[in-house]
Structure formats: C-alpha cells, structure tokens
Scaffold this active site. Structure first.
Site, short mmCIF file in Angstrom:
data_model
loop_
_atom_site.label_atom_id
_atom_site.label_comp_id
_atom_site.label_asym_id
_atom_site.label_seq_id
_atom_site.Cartn_x
_atom_site.Cartn_y
_atom_site.Cartn_z
N HIS A 167 -3.31 0.06 -1.15
CA HIS A 167 -4.11 -1.16 -1.19
C HIS A 167 -4.52 -1.47 -2.63
CE1 HIS A 167 -5.20 -0.50 3.27
NE2 HIS A 167 -4.28 -1.43 3.16
N LYS A 171 -4.16 1.01 -6.14
CA LYS A 171 -2.81 0.97 -6.74
C LYS A 171 -2.74 1.83 -7.99
CE LYS A 171 -1.49 -3.53 -4.84
NZ LYS A 171 -0.71 -2.94 -3.75
N GLY A 195 5.68 -4.56 -2.63
CA GLY A 195 5.79 -5.36 -3.83
C GLY A 195 5.14 -4.88 -5.11
N THR A 196 3.84 -5.14 -5.28
CA THR A 196 3.17 -4.84 -6.55
C THR A 196 3.13 -3.34 -6.83
OG1 THR A 196 1.80 -6.80 -6.24
CG2 THR A 196 1.07 -5.20 -7.88
N SER A 222 5.61 -7.67 -0.53
CA SER A 222 4.22 -7.21 -0.48
C SER A 222 3.83 -7.02 0.99
CB SER A 222 3.29 -8.21 -1.16
OG SER A 222 3.19 -9.39 -0.39
N GLY A 223 2.81 -6.20 1.20
CA GLY A 223 2.40 -5.91 2.57
C GLY A 223 2.08 -7.14 3.40
N ASP A 228 5.21 -4.12 4.80
CA ASP A 228 4.88 -3.02 5.70
C ASP A 228 5.84 -3.00 6.89
OD1 ASP A 228 2.67 -2.22 4.17
OD2 ASP A 228 1.35 -3.63 5.19
N HIS A 255 -4.37 -8.31 6.81
CA HIS A 255 -3.10 -7.98 7.46
C HIS A 255 -3.19 -6.64 8.17
CE1 HIS A 255 -2.89 -6.00 3.58
NE2 HIS A 255 -1.79 -5.34 3.92
#
Length: 296
Positions: A167, A171, A195-196, A222-223, A228, A255
């Site tokens: 998260h 990160k 992603g990031t 990205s999630g 995910d 999400h």
C-alpha cells in the site's frame, strides 16, 4: 537470566480444513507435528479445530495444546483480543494459523477480518494456508537454531515466483525490505508486482547493478485498476507461489474487494501458495530463509 516466553499461536480452521477427507489441519500436523513438538509451540485452538485434532488422534498428550470455545461461542473473538495483548500479559499470542476455505462464509465474519487486521496492526504472523503453516514451522525452527524438516520444497526459490505488493504508506518500506534481502529475492525464478511498487523496485534493482535492459520485477496494473486481480489469476494458475503484501491497516481502502480477492486466491490453492501480510512477518521469513540458504 529470565527465560524467553514460550511461543504461542492461535489456531483455527474452516470446516473444509477440519472435516474433509484431505483436510488441511491433519495434513499440517502430519507434516509439521514433530517440529511443533520440538519447538514446544503453544497452540490455542478454537473449539472446532481442537475437536477435529482430538477425533483424529493428533497431538495427543501435548500439553501446550489449549482448547478455546467454538467460534459461535466467541472463540475467534478471544483470539482477536489475545493477539492484541489480551487482558493479562500471560494471555498474549504471538501469531495465528487460520486455515481458510475461501468459500466458507465464516471467513467473511467480523471476527475473522478483525483477527487478520490485528495481526497486521501488531506485526504478528497471520498464516492462512496449509503451505504457509508448514513453512512457518520451518521458519520458527530455524530461528530457534534447530534444523528445518522440509527445506527442499520450501526454500527452492529458483522454481517459484514471488509477488511484491505494498500500500502507498508502505511502498518505501517494501523497497527497503527488497534492498536488504536483494540476493535472497533475486533467487526467485521471477518476481511480479503491481504498478508503482514495481516501478520503485525496478529502480532499486537497477541502482544495485541489475541489468538495465531487464526488469527485476514484471509490473502489472496498479491495484485499484486491476493489478491485484491479475496477480490473483497467476496464483490460481500455479504461476505465483508467495505473495508478500505489505498492508496498511490504518487507512480506508477503496479497493478492499480487490485485496480480498488476491488473498482468497491464495487460500484457493493453499497447498502450494502462501501469503505474508506485514513487514515484520516478511523480515522474520527472510532471515530464516537466508540463514538456511547461507545468505545470513
């Protein structure tokens, strides 16, 4: 010198893992029972799990096996309290093994969510699959200076893929963890990320001399945009074996359904996949794996 407190874990299991012919709970004891006894691992078992072990004649006469009430009588709720510290210092538990069936509705109850959330909050292991439970006994054996029982399958990283996800607030913590255990994680056949996080991990790897033309991790979306779910499909296909997911329990997660989907995918193939949910759990696993592989 004051002796180290005994290691105590809460134990719960969905009905499938207690009562089915190939149930995960007896399979775990068959694989790890000797290691559990060598560790003197306290198991504070919710009534259904305790009774299933008794019916199968497993861990007979093992004093550190303690029965709690059944789930409907508050057994899981008591585990939540005791992961958080309990009412007395001697009640505190060091982690949870909760073998979950992803289609069992009890895994969606408030106490089940709270149990995992408190493990993440207090940086204690939350182990939800058969593969993870077998592995975690090996981790604790190695930390105790005892030989692992099943190291070949558990630490044969060259045949496995790991997912590295975090998260936003964690990160940088994931990048620090990956940098600290770069050689260990580089032994995986492949690494994947959302992603990031994937972008940050690739930058870290390139800064350490990883070939610039070759990503260290394969990036997915990205999630919130579906990453995910993409990694969940890899897990279901047997193409991803360990999910290291640094979760932030203190923020609202828009999400949430995607996060649960990934974790439930791991439980769907729980004989071959495992999930790590916090930096402390990841660090303890990595130290044990590195020690076994001669990296620490």
């Amino acid at each position: 010198m004051t002796p180290a407190p005994a290691l105590r874990f809460g134990l719960a299991a969905s009905r499938l893992h207690r009562d089915a012919t190939q149930a995960g709970l007896p399979a775990w004891i068959a694989a790890s029972g000797d290691g559990i006894r060598r560790l003197g691992l306290g198991l504070h078992a919710v009534g259904g799990a305790y009774d299933a072990l008794a019916r199968a004649g497993l861990l007979q006469g093992y004093a550190p096996l303690v029965r709690y009430p059944r789930g409907r009588e508050g057994g899981l709720m008591r585990l939540v309290s005791r992961i958080s510290g309990g009412l007395r210092p001697e009640d505190e538990l060091g982690g949870i093994v909760y073998l979950q069936d992803p289609v069992d509705p009890t895994t969606t109850y408030a106490e089940a969510h709270a149990l995992k959330r408190q493990c993440v909050t207090h940086q204690k292991p939350f182990v939800s699959t058969l593969a993870g439970a077998i592995e975690w006994v090996e981790v604790e054996l190695l930390h105790a200076g005892l030989p692992a029982q099943r190291p070949q399958a558990l630490f044969r990283l060259e045949a496995q893929t790991a997912a590295l996800i975090a998260h936003d607030a964690l990160k940088e913590c994931m990048v620090e963890f990956a940098g600290a255990h770069f050689e260990l994680l580089s032994r995986y056949a492949q690494r994947v990320a959302t992603g990031t996080t994937g972008e940050l991990l690739n930058r870290m790897a390139w800064s350490r001399g990883w070939p610039a033309a070759r990503p260290w991790v394969r990036r997915y979306l990205s999630g919130p945009l579906g990453g995910d779910a993409q990694i969940a499909e890899l897990v279901l296909d047997g193409a991803c074996h360990k999910v290291i997911f640094f979760e932030d329990p203190h923020v609202a997660r828009q999400h949430e359904a995607d996060i649960q989907l990934l974790e439930r995918a791991v439980c769907s193939v729980g004989e071959t996949a495992s999930c790590i949910n916090s930096p402390a759990m990841a660090e303890r696993w990595a130290q044990a794996a590195g020690r076994h592989l001669g990296l620490a």
